[in-house]
Motif scaffolding. Structure first.
Motif, short mmCIF file in Angstrom:
data_model
loop_
_atom_site.label_atom_id
_atom_site.label_comp_id
_atom_site.label_asym_id
_atom_site.label_seq_id
_atom_site.Cartn_x
_atom_site.Cartn_y
_atom_site.Cartn_z
N TYR A 221 44.98 25.94 40.56
CA TYR A 221 44.95 27.26 39.93
C TYR A 221 44.53 27.21 38.46
CZ TYR A 221 49.41 25.64 38.07
OH TYR A 221 50.39 24.91 37.44
N ARG A 222 44.60 26.03 37.84
CA ARG A 222 44.32 25.93 36.41
C ARG A 222 42.87 26.28 36.08
NH1 ARG A 222 47.55 20.95 36.83
NH2 ARG A 222 49.68 21.47 36.17
N SER A 223 41.97 26.09 37.02
CA SER A 223 40.56 26.42 36.78
C SER A 223 40.22 27.83 37.27
CB SER A 223 39.66 25.41 37.51
OG SER A 223 39.88 25.46 38.91
N LYS A 224 41.22 28.58 37.66
CA LYS A 224 41.00 29.93 38.20
C LYS A 224 41.71 30.95 37.31
CE LYS A 224 40.79 28.08 42.91
NZ LYS A 224 41.40 28.08 44.26
N ALA A 225 41.03 31.36 36.25
CA ALA A 225 41.63 32.32 35.32
C ALA A 225 41.98 33.63 36.03
CB ALA A 225 40.69 32.58 34.15
N TRP A 226 41.14 34.04 36.97
CA TRP A 226 41.38 35.29 37.70
C TRP A 226 42.68 35.22 38.50
CZ3 TRP A 226 41.99 35.02 42.92
CH2 TRP A 226 41.51 33.86 43.56
N LEU A 227 42.96 34.04 39.07
CA LEU A 227 44.18 33.88 39.87
C LEU A 227 45.41 33.88 38.96
CD1 LEU A 227 45.75 33.34 42.44
CD2 LEU A 227 45.17 30.92 42.23
N GLN A 228 45.32 33.20 37.83
CA GLN A 228 46.43 33.22 36.87
C GLN A 228 46.72 34.65 36.41
OE1 GLN A 228 46.11 30.07 33.79
NE2 GLN A 228 44.49 29.22 35.09
N ASN A 229 45.67 35.43 36.20
CA ASN A 229 45.83 36.82 35.80
C ASN A 229 46.49 37.63 36.91
OD1 ASN A 229 45.31 39.13 34.00
ND2 ASN A 229 43.88 39.75 35.59
N THR A 230 46.07 37.39 38.15
CA THR A 230 46.67 38.08 39.28
C THR A 230 48.14 37.72 39.43
OG1 THR A 230 44.56 38.13 40.46
CG2 THR A 230 46.54 38.42 41.79
N ALA A 231 48.47 36.44 39.26
CA ALA A 231 49.86 36.00 39.35
C ALA A 231 50.71 36.65 38.27
CB ALA A 231 49.94 34.48 39.25
N ARG A 232 50.15 36.84 37.08
CA ARG A 232 50.88 37.54 36.01
C ARG A 232 51.12 39.00 36.39
NH1 ARG A 232 46.97 34.92 32.78
NH2 ARG A 232 47.76 32.95 31.94
N GLN A 233 50.14 39.61 37.03
CA GLN A 233 50.31 41.00 37.48
C GLN A 233 51.41 41.09 38.53
OE1 GLN A 233 46.47 42.34 38.80
NE2 GLN A 233 45.54 42.19 36.76
N VAL A 234 51.45 40.13 39.43
CA VAL A 234 52.50 40.08 40.45
C VAL A 234 53.87 39.93 39.77
CG1 VAL A 234 53.47 38.71 42.35
CG2 VAL A 234 51.01 39.19 42.27
N GLU A 235 53.94 39.05 38.79
CA GLU A 235 55.19 38.85 38.05
C GLU A 235 55.62 40.13 37.33
OE1 GLU A 235 56.85 35.48 35.02
OE2 GLU A 235 54.91 36.38 34.51
N GLN A 236 54.68 40.79 36.67
CA GLN A 236 55.00 42.03 35.96
C GLN A 236 55.48 43.11 36.91
OE1 GLN A 236 51.37 42.86 33.84
NE2 GLN A 236 51.63 41.15 32.43
N ARG A 237 54.81 43.21 38.05
CA ARG A 237 55.23 44.22 39.03
C ARG A 237 56.61 43.89 39.59
NH1 ARG A 237 52.72 48.24 41.07
NH2 ARG A 237 50.73 47.52 40.20
#
Length: 198
Positions: free
Chosen positions: A156-172
């Motif tokens: 996941y470290r090379s996937k900025a989009w996935l890290q961003n999505t995971a943050r959105q999941v966390e926020q939700r």
């Protein structure tokens, strides 16, 4: 006759909640979903808000959600990106592992109760395999997307989009958790109490 039966079955499918931004509205519209998620929470030791935030991200609560069809030359269909299906977007191989582990051989990816139990199983196994806290929606989602081995390798470290999505999941999940504090007492009331006292 088969066509009529298919139409009846599809007509009985639970529609997605109208307001998906508020967990109280989600469970208010589908009270049985609260009961199923609370049961899975007790069984697998996860906060109720986490699997619901996963489902929002994965399927927007559509029972028959699938990855989009891929097209060759823009118009010749040649399959979907993965075997993911249902509320939880569980892939076929992972779903089969869940069935074997739990013995729930008649479970269905298009059934909410089964899908939320599957997410609970995955979270529990993530905790055991990769030592991720069951409240850590960010890291749990990275495991959910990349698999346990992929997470350990850091894919996941090379996937900025996935890290961003995971943050959105966390926020939700955090928002859902706060919202639930204001309505869970009412959600726990049985139908008789609601009927008698409103």
């Amino acid at each position: 006759m088969l066509l009529s039966l298919a139409m009846i079955i599809s007509g009985c499918a639970t529609p997605p909640p109208r307001d998906q931004s508020n967990i109280c509205e989600i469970f208010g519209e589908h009270r049985d979903w609260y009961q199923a998620t609370a049961k899975a929470s007790d069984k697998w030791g996860m906060p109720i808000a986490v699997p619901i935030s996963f489902m929002y991200q994965e399927s927007r609560f559509k029972h028959n959600a699938k990855p989009p069809m891929r097209y060759f030359l823009g118009f010749i269909p040649y399959g979907r990106g993965s075997s993911a299906y249902g509320y939880s977007q569980a892939k076929s191989d992972t779903w089969d592992d869940y069935l074997k582990d739990t013995g729930r051989y008649f479970a269905s990816r298009s059934d909410f109760d089964d899908a939320v139990d599957f997410i609970g199983w995955y979270i529990d196994k993530t905790h055991r395999v990769n030592k991720v806290a069951k409240q850590d929606a960010y890291a749990l989602y990275l495991n959910y997307h990349e698999g346990w081995g992929g997470y350990r390798r850091g894919t996941y470290r090379s996937k900025a989009w996935l890290q961003n999505t995971a943050r959105q999941v966390e926020q939700r999940a955090n928002i859902y958790h706060l919202q639930l504090q204001g309505c869970e007492k009412d959600l726990k009331r049985g139908w008789l109490s609601r009927w008698l006292f409103g």
